[in-house]
Design an enzyme around this catalytic site. Structure first.
Site, PDB file in Angstrom:
ATOM      1  N   TYR A 274      -3.910  -2.074  22.737  1.00  0.00           N
ATOM      2  CA  TYR A 274      -5.172  -2.279  22.015  1.00  0.00           C
ATOM      3  C   TYR A 274      -5.373  -3.757  21.672  1.00  0.00           C
ATOM      4  O   TYR A 274      -6.399  -4.360  21.982  1.00  0.00           O
ATOM      5  CB  TYR A 274      -5.178  -1.444  20.720  1.00  0.00           C
ATOM      6  CG  TYR A 274      -6.394  -1.721  19.872  1.00  0.00           C
ATOM      7  CD1 TYR A 274      -7.575  -1.035  20.088  1.00  0.00           C
ATOM      8  CD2 TYR A 274      -6.380  -2.703  18.886  1.00  0.00           C
ATOM      9  CE1 TYR A 274      -8.709  -1.318  19.347  1.00  0.00           C
ATOM     10  CE2 TYR A 274      -7.501  -2.990  18.143  1.00  0.00           C
ATOM     11  CZ  TYR A 274      -8.671  -2.298  18.375  1.00  0.00           C
ATOM     12  OH  TYR A 274      -9.789  -2.598  17.650  1.00  0.00           O
ATOM     13  N   HIS A 275      -4.378  -4.356  21.018  1.00  0.00           N
ATOM     14  CA  HIS A 275      -4.536  -5.717  20.525  1.00  0.00           C
ATOM     15  C   HIS A 275      -4.488  -6.739  21.651  1.00  0.00           C
ATOM     16  O   HIS A 275      -4.938  -7.868  21.487  1.00  0.00           O
ATOM     17  CB  HIS A 275      -3.461  -6.024  19.481  1.00  0.00           C
ATOM     18  CG  HIS A 275      -3.490  -5.049  18.347  1.00  0.00           C
ATOM     19  ND1 HIS A 275      -2.753  -3.890  18.366  1.00  0.00           N
ATOM     20  CD2 HIS A 275      -4.199  -5.034  17.193  1.00  0.00           C
ATOM     21  CE1 HIS A 275      -3.000  -3.213  17.254  1.00  0.00           C
ATOM     22  NE2 HIS A 275      -3.868  -3.877  16.538  1.00  0.00           N
TER      23      HIS A 275
ATOM     24  N   ASP B 122      -2.260 -13.030   7.461  1.00  0.00           N
ATOM     25  CA  ASP B 122      -3.143 -12.573   8.537  1.00  0.00           C
ATOM     26  C   ASP B 122      -2.659 -13.121   9.873  1.00  0.00           C
ATOM     27  O   ASP B 122      -2.641 -14.328  10.082  1.00  0.00           O
ATOM     28  CB  ASP B 122      -4.575 -13.041   8.243  1.00  0.00           C
ATOM     29  CG  ASP B 122      -5.494 -12.849   9.443  1.00  0.00           C
ATOM     30  OD1 ASP B 122      -5.317 -11.839  10.151  1.00  0.00           O
ATOM     31  OD2 ASP B 122      -6.366 -13.696   9.664  1.00  0.00           O
TER      32      ASP B 122
ATOM     33  N   HIS C 282      -3.983 -12.252  12.915  1.00  0.00           N
ATOM     34  CA  HIS C 282      -4.989 -12.225  13.989  1.00  0.00           C
ATOM     35  C   HIS C 282      -5.401 -13.659  14.297  1.00  0.00           C
ATOM     36  O   HIS C 282      -6.289 -14.213  13.654  1.00  0.00           O
ATOM     37  CB  HIS C 282      -6.196 -11.389  13.571  1.00  0.00           C
ATOM     38  CG  HIS C 282      -5.900  -9.923  13.538  1.00  0.00           C
ATOM     39  ND1 HIS C 282      -5.317  -9.312  12.455  1.00  0.00           N
ATOM     40  CD2 HIS C 282      -6.099  -8.933  14.458  1.00  0.00           C
ATOM     41  CE1 HIS C 282      -5.168  -8.012  12.707  1.00  0.00           C
ATOM     42  NE2 HIS C 282      -5.626  -7.768  13.909  1.00  0.00           N
TER      43      HIS C 282
ATOM     44  N   TYR D 297      -8.805   5.398  10.672  1.00  0.00           N
ATOM     45  CA  TYR D 297      -7.786   4.415  10.280  1.00  0.00           C
ATOM     46  C   TYR D 297      -8.094   3.993   8.852  1.00  0.00           C
ATOM     47  O   TYR D 297      -9.137   3.398   8.583  1.00  0.00           O
ATOM     48  CB  TYR D 297      -7.869   3.233  11.238  1.00  0.00           C
ATOM     49  CG  TYR D 297      -6.844   2.150  11.044  1.00  0.00           C
ATOM     50  CD1 TYR D 297      -5.491   2.453  10.970  1.00  0.00           C
ATOM     51  CD2 TYR D 297      -7.227   0.809  10.979  1.00  0.00           C
ATOM     52  CE1 TYR D 297      -4.548   1.453  10.824  1.00  0.00           C
ATOM     53  CE2 TYR D 297      -6.291  -0.204  10.839  1.00  0.00           C
ATOM     54  CZ  TYR D 297      -4.952   0.126  10.761  1.00  0.00           C
ATOM     55  OH  TYR D 297      -4.022  -0.879  10.621  1.00  0.00           O
TER      56      TYR D 297
ATOM     57  N   LYS E 297      -3.397 -21.194   9.454  1.00  0.00           N
ATOM     58  CA  LYS E 297      -3.605 -19.789   9.080  1.00  0.00           C
ATOM     59  C   LYS E 297      -2.772 -19.493   7.834  1.00  0.00           C
ATOM     60  O   LYS E 297      -1.596 -19.169   7.930  1.00  0.00           O
ATOM     61  CB  LYS E 297      -3.218 -18.854  10.227  1.00  0.00           C
ATOM     62  CG  LYS E 297      -4.276 -18.831  11.329  1.00  0.00           C
ATOM     63  CD  LYS E 297      -4.172 -17.635  12.240  1.00  0.00           C
ATOM     64  CE  LYS E 297      -4.399 -16.318  11.557  1.00  0.00           C
ATOM     65  NZ  LYS E 297      -5.755 -16.128  11.004  1.00  0.00           N
TER      66      LYS E 297
END
Length: 675
Positions: A169-170, A547, A549, A15, A543
């Protein structure tokens, strides 16, 4: 006895993407020369969220977590001297997937490729963006339409392309258990396939072709027996759903096709050399079992919890795969777990539990309804909080973090500044200048693009109606439209969406029993509120930047709430100006900023400066995220009260430190609360 022919290895990817299209192109060509067999393109956050590099929200984010692609010229440079007809390219892109696929197709056409031969994958799973990764743009309805239109287009025009990569995945990174990971991903797949079937764009007899191009992108954690069973259960459920719900008779079309990035969440900043064996064990979960083996694997690097891996670190990860595939005997055998009672029992249990959870979501109206109600997000926040609590109590052991913490000096990280790659801060200015040049010259030779305004008007008209949006998007790509212009036109028609945060509805994960660490912190919070003459201490968790996440920010917010704070958490993607406005409007006692994308060096000082200008110097600012030591020192010098990184896993302790900083800022004596 004749020797059985070895199976072909899976696709091996890294990646990758950073700084600029030119720098990333050089990296790709170097990786392909080292034996990598597919490309996996990481795009930067402005590209993923539909902003041009000169947008206010893009500040500090350009070229950080991936490559900036603002227009056709960038895509040309990204794949220069790489024949796309011969490539298998995975692109991690979701809200703007249609746009990036259009740019890719046009570059392939310019290379003279037959687009029916293009192979690769666009991730394009918007549900998990609402739940965990935060790069969504549009509301659920229009987002599902973009996905549906792309699927219908690729089935007819780019038949070897995987137009969606349903991505659990996340979900695991956001706290999902194996049951939640499978159930939420399958519910997303059902929502997508129902939308395609009901759109009328694909005749029923071609639904098998649609199902055959749906791929999945999963996570493999270190509990590798459970993870392998998860993959077997995934395959069994997919076979059942596609056969029973969509009537797909051909077993080849029903095959569960998945790629993997093994778990980055479990990589530790403490004793980072231990991450190598974690990565190896996680890879085994998705390669050992032939009947549930991944089609493509990409591995993180040992130093990803510290910052951006260097080319050498990525090479090390690629070599891990190559040793397994070419030196071991793994590929010489049929499925080595067939007939195992232990494995079968575990798979059966997972299948039963997952089907029950899928039914629960269907009763709510499906995945989209479960996103909008906040159910899925609050379940993930709760699961993640439980996991964090197990680590803090020592029930879950993490080597080097809460067990076997003693260590010899680490030669790999002796010089932390050279143990990771840093992105040159001047890159952003160069990318913005290049974008400006593109805007100024796109109508002139040698490009002679038609005026983009007509293409954008056509796109808006198509969006207001019901026609497939791919043709209008291709016209925009050919007209030299920018990423921000394409997304901006659709924002005008569709609006934007702020997903539920899941914080307010998350249950208590750590109880404040008498004598516990949380009870002590609660007492400090209550005492400090009394001394300041307020009902409750107020804490803003923000935040800044792009981003998305948000897992760490959510866990801090939930624990601060449980410790007695009134928490102000407005979710992701805020400008420093918006954060400071909220801090002043809510009259908060502290501001916590969470950034994992590397833009802390620009955005955190901006928040500090704005608070100073507003005269709010008594509000301590705390920063958290993937922040290298040198940067942490600079932030503290700039006035940040405290900096926390992934090695600070004791969340209750962090909340206690925040109370101390509030007391210091308000000139209150240090408080020792007896247990």
């Amino acid at each position: 006895m004749t020797e059985r022919q070895k199976d072909r290895p899976w696709l091996m990817r890294t990646y990758a993407g950073h700084s600029t299209a030119e720098a990333s192109n050089e990296l790709y060509r170097r990786n392909l020369a080292k034996g990598q067999t597919g490309l996996s393109v990481a795009f930067d956050l402005p590209t993923q969220t539909g902003y041009d590099p000169d947008h206010i929200l893009a500040r500090g984010e350009v070229g950080r977590v991936g490559v900036p692609v603002a227009h056709l010229g960038d895509m040309r440079r990204l794949f220069q001297d790489i024949p796309l007809e011969q490539m298998n390219t995975s692109m991690t892109i979701n809200a703007t997937a249609m746009w990036l696929l259009a740019l890719y197709q046009v570059v392939a056409e310019e290379q003279g490729a037959d687009i029916t031969k293009l192979q690769g994958t666009t991730q394009n799973d918007i549900v998990k963006e609402y739940l965990s990764r935060g790069t969504h743009v549009f509301p659920p309805g229009p987002s599902l339409r973009l996905t549906t239109d792309m699927i219908a287009y690729t089935v007819s025009h780019i038949p070897k392309w995987n137009p969606i990569n349903i991505c659990s995945y996340h979900l695991q990174e956001a706290g999902a258990t194996p049951v939640q990971e499978i159930a939420y991903a399958m519910s997303t797949a059902i929502a997508v396939l129902d939308a395609v079937r009901d759109s009328g764009q694909v005749p029923q007899e071609r639904m098998g072709d649609v199902v055959a191009r749906i791929s999945f992108f999963v996570n493999a954690g270190v509990r590798f027996i459970e993870e392998m069973c998860k993959m077997r259960a995934f395959g069994r459920i997919w076979d059942k759903v596609t056969r029973e719900r969509y009537g797909i008779e051909n077993p080849k079309q029903r095959r569960f096709r998945y790629g993997v990035q093994v778990n980055s969440l479990g990589l530790t900043e403490a004793q980072p050399e231990n991450n190598v064996q974690r990565i190896v064990l996680e890879m085994l979960a998705v390669t050992l079992s032939k009947d549930a083996r991944a089609r493509a694997v990409q591995l993180p690097a040992w130093n990803e919890a510290l910052g951006l891996p260097r080319p050498w670190d990525q090479q090390w990860s690629l070599r891990i795969q190559q040793v397994l595939a070419y030196e071991s005997d793994l590929l010489e055998y049929e499925d080595i777990f067939e007939g195992s009672k232990v494995i079968e029992a575990k798979v059966d249990q997972l299948v039963t539990d997952v089907l029950a959870e899928i039914d629960r979501i269907q009763e709510m109206g499906g995945a989209m309804a479960a996103v909008e109600s906040g159910y899925l997000k609050s379940q993930l926040v709760a699961s993640h909080a439980e996991r964090r609590a197990r680590i803090e109590s020592g029930e879950d052991k993490i080597i080097g973090v809460n067990a076997f913490e003693g260590t010899e000096p680490n030669p790999l990280t002796a010089d932390l500044d050279t143990a990771i790659m840093t992105v040159d801060p001047a890159v952003e200015a160069r990318v913005i200048a290049s974008l400006q040049h593109w805007r100024d010259t796109r109508y002139q030779p040698p490009f002679n693009h038609p005026r983009p305004c007509k293409a954008l008007e056509r796109l808006k008209e198509a969006a207001k109606g019901t026609q497939n949006l791919m043709e209008a998007t291709l016209e925009c790509a050919r007209a030299g439209v920018t990423t921000g212009e394409w997304a901006g036109a659709l924002r005008e028609v569709f609006g934007e969406y702020r997903a539920p945060t899941g914080v307010s509805s998350a249950p208590v994960a750590v109880t404040a029993e008498p004598g516990s660490a949380l009870a002590e912190v609660r007492a400090k919070v209550d005492a400090t509120a009394r001394e300041l003459g307020v009902g409750k201490l107020r804490f803003l968790v923000g935040k800044p930047g792009l981003d998305g996440h948000s897992n760490g920010a959510e866990q801090i917010a939930v624990r601060a709430r449980d410790a007695g704070f009134e928490v102000v958490y407005q979710g992701i993607r805020l400008t420093p100006e918006q954060i400071v406005d909220a801090a002043l409007a809510e009259d908060v006692h502290a501001v916590g900023l969470s950034i994992l994308s590397g833009s802390h060096a620009q955005l955190v000082p901006d928040v500090l400066q704005r608070l100073r200008v507003a005269g709010a110097t008594d509000i301590p600012v705390i920063a958290g995220g993937i922040i290298p030591n040198g940067d942490a020192e600079q932030l503290r010098s700039a006035g940040v009260a405290a900096v926390f990184t992934p090695k600070d896993f004791d969340i209750t302790g962090i909340i206690g430190r925040i109370v101390d900083e509030i007391r210091k800022a308000n000139k209150l004596d240090p408080l020792e609360v007896p247990a």
